[in-house]
Design a protein around this motif. Structure first.
Motif, PDB file in Angstrom:
ATOM      1  N   VAL A   1      -3.879  61.000  47.677  1.00 36.62           N
ATOM      2  CA  VAL A   1      -2.917  59.900  47.614  1.00 36.62           C
ATOM      3  C   VAL A   1      -2.714  59.453  46.172  1.00 36.62           C
ATOM      4  CG1 VAL A   1      -2.361  57.566  48.409  1.00 36.62           C
ATOM      5  CG2 VAL A   1      -3.680  59.107  49.892  1.00 36.62           C
ATOM      6  N   ASP A   2      -1.457  59.443  45.750  1.00 34.21           N
ATOM      7  CA  ASP A   2      -1.077  58.806  44.492  1.00 34.21           C
ATOM      8  C   ASP A   2      -0.495  57.450  44.883  1.00 34.21           C
ATOM      9  OD1 ASP A   2      -0.478  58.314  41.843  1.00 34.21           O
ATOM     10  OD2 ASP A   2       1.401  59.427  41.880  1.00 34.21           O
ATOM     11  N   TYR A   3      -1.337  56.411  44.821  1.00 33.14           N
ATOM     12  CA  TYR A   3      -0.997  55.117  45.431  1.00 33.14           C
ATOM     13  C   TYR A   3      -0.064  54.287  44.567  1.00 33.14           C
ATOM     14  CZ  TYR A   3      -1.481  50.474  47.434  1.00 33.14           C
ATOM     15  OH  TYR A   3      -1.204  49.245  47.990  1.00 33.14           O
ATOM     16  N   GLY A   4       0.923  53.676  45.232  1.00 29.46           N
ATOM     17  CA  GLY A   4       1.790  52.693  44.598  1.00 29.46           C
ATOM     18  C   GLY A   4       2.040  51.553  45.565  1.00 29.46           C
ATOM     19  N   GLU A   5       2.444  50.421  45.070  1.00 29.10           N
ATOM     20  CA  GLU A   5       2.608  49.255  45.935  1.00 29.10           C
ATOM     21  C   GLU A   5       3.771  49.407  46.909  1.00 29.10           C
ATOM     22  OE1 GLU A   5       1.657  45.247  44.213  1.00 29.10           O
ATOM     23  OE2 GLU A   5       1.924  46.371  42.345  1.00 29.10           O
ATOM     24  N   ARG A   6       4.806  50.145  46.517  1.00 28.59           N
ATOM     25  CA  ARG A   6       5.954  50.356  47.403  1.00 28.59           C
ATOM     26  C   ARG A   6       5.983  51.733  48.047  1.00 28.59           C
ATOM     27  NH1 ARG A   6      11.097  49.032  43.982  1.00 28.59           N
ATOM     28  NH2 ARG A   6       9.886  50.240  42.473  1.00 28.59           N
ATOM     29  N   LYS A   7       5.536  52.756  47.294  1.00 31.75           N
ATOM     30  CA  LYS A   7       5.558  54.114  47.828  1.00 31.75           C
ATOM     31  C   LYS A   7       4.337  54.881  47.324  1.00 31.75           C
ATOM     32  CE  LYS A   7       8.804  55.503  44.179  1.00 31.75           C
ATOM     33  NZ  LYS A   7       8.178  56.615  43.477  1.00 31.75           N
ATOM     34  N   CYS A   8       3.967  55.896  48.087  1.00 29.65           N
ATOM     35  CA  CYS A   8       2.802  56.714  47.740  1.00 29.65           C
ATOM     36  C   CYS A   8       3.187  58.185  47.767  1.00 29.65           C
ATOM     37  CB  CYS A   8       1.676  56.507  48.747  1.00 29.65           C
ATOM     38  SG  CYS A   8       1.001  54.842  48.816  1.00 29.65           S
ATOM     39  N   GLY A   9       2.692  58.935  46.808  1.00 28.48           N
ATOM     40  CA  GLY A   9       2.731  60.378  46.920  1.00 28.48           C
ATOM     41  C   GLY A   9       1.532  60.807  47.732  1.00 28.48           C
ATOM     42  N   VAL A  10       1.732  61.689  48.693  1.00 27.17           N
ATOM     43  CA  VAL A  10       0.624  62.198  49.498  1.00 27.17           C
ATOM     44  C   VAL A  10       0.699  63.723  49.563  1.00 27.17           C
ATOM     45  CG1 VAL A  10       0.297  60.133  50.915  1.00 27.17           C
ATOM     46  CG2 VAL A  10       1.910  61.879  51.651  1.00 27.17           C
ATOM     47  N   ALA A  11      -0.445  64.353  49.559  1.00 25.72           N
ATOM     48  CA  ALA A  11      -0.540  65.801  49.727  1.00 25.72           C
ATOM     49  C   ALA A  11      -1.676  66.069  50.696  1.00 25.72           C
ATOM     50  CB  ALA A  11      -0.802  66.478  48.381  1.00 25.72           C
ATOM     51  N   PHE A  12      -1.495  67.037  51.587  1.00 23.64           N
ATOM     52  CA  PHE A  12      -2.556  67.307  52.546  1.00 23.64           C
ATOM     53  C   PHE A  12      -2.631  68.789  52.867  1.00 23.64           C
ATOM     54  CE2 PHE A  12       1.249  66.027  54.851  1.00 23.64           C
ATOM     55  CZ  PHE A  12       1.364  66.951  55.880  1.00 23.64           C
ATOM     56  N   GLY A  13      -3.827  69.198  53.266  1.00 23.82           N
ATOM     57  CA  GLY A  13      -4.102  70.587  53.592  1.00 23.82           C
ATOM     58  C   GLY A  13      -5.596  70.742  53.757  1.00 23.82           C
TER      59      GLY A  13
END
Length: 218
Positions: A17-29
């Motif tokens: 998770v690249d966390y932000g207050e309004r939006k987050c980047g997420v990557a999974f695998g």
């Protein structure tokens, strides 16, 4: 949220998770990030719940000079909450953010994928999120000078002094000190103190004492 995103992920899924207050980047695998995207922050908890991950990796947003920022502590607060349900880590994201900005306008998702990779490729920049606080029974008289709390595990310590500096590289401990109103640094400054209270590396701290300064080691 498209439920198809979650199909086929019944194993040991890792979410970065690249966390932000309004939006987050997420990557999974599993071993490699198989999907990366940007989601509204308000959907993060539900997104992770559906994935049922084995681990969650949060990027730790320090300043480029390595200092804690307000965004650092906002991210730690969220990561700490998730750590109560999932095995959670914080990884220094300074390099991944810079690379993400260079290679894609959709840098939040790219940064999340790079945070995922960094967990496997350079785990030394990552730290498992646990509660580092320990109650220390220490009674101190009022100090008229300057005090340093160095890697000291009890942010609730009641200390009266002209000035109190806190230094810790443990991001979660730094977060709890910040909640108590302290300004927290990651590195020692070239400064002398009247009193140093240390949780580790005591032998290295004598050079930071004033002539009649006192060093208290746990």
């Amino acid at each position: 949220m498209d439920i198809q995103l979650f199909q086929g992920y019944g194993g040991k899924v890792i979410v970065a998770v690249d966390y932000g207050e309004r939006k987050c980047g997420v990557a999974f695998g599993e071993i490699l990030p198989q999907k990366s995207l940007v989601i509204p922050t308000k959907n993060l908890k539900e997104f992770i719940r559906k994935l049922k991950p084995d681990k969650i990796i949060f990027g730790l947003p320090l300043s480029m000079s390595g200092k804690y920022t307000q965004q650092t502590f906002k991210t730690i607060a969220v990561a700490f909450k998730f750590s109560k349900e999932y095995e959670t880590y914080l990884c220094d994201e300074r390099l991944t953010t810079k690379i993400g900005e260079r290679i894609s306008k959709k840098d939040d998702a790219v940064s999340a994928a790079l945070i995922f990779q960094s967990f496997f490729e350079n785990s030394s920049v990552c730290e498992k999120v646990t509660d580092p606080r320990k109650k220390v029974d220490l009674t101190l008289e009022k100090v008229t000078g300057e005090v340093l709390l160095y890697e000291f595990p009890d942010p609730s310590l009641n200390i009266e002094a002209r000035e109190v500096d806190v230094v810790t590289k443990n991001p979660v401990l730094a977060y709890f000190y910040s909640k108590n109103g302290y300004f927290v640094e990651r590195e020692l400054r070239e400064k002398k103190y009247d009193l140093i209270i240390s949780g580790k590396n005591c032998e290295e701290l004598n050079k930071y004492l004033k002539e009649n300064g006192r060093l208290v080691c746990l």
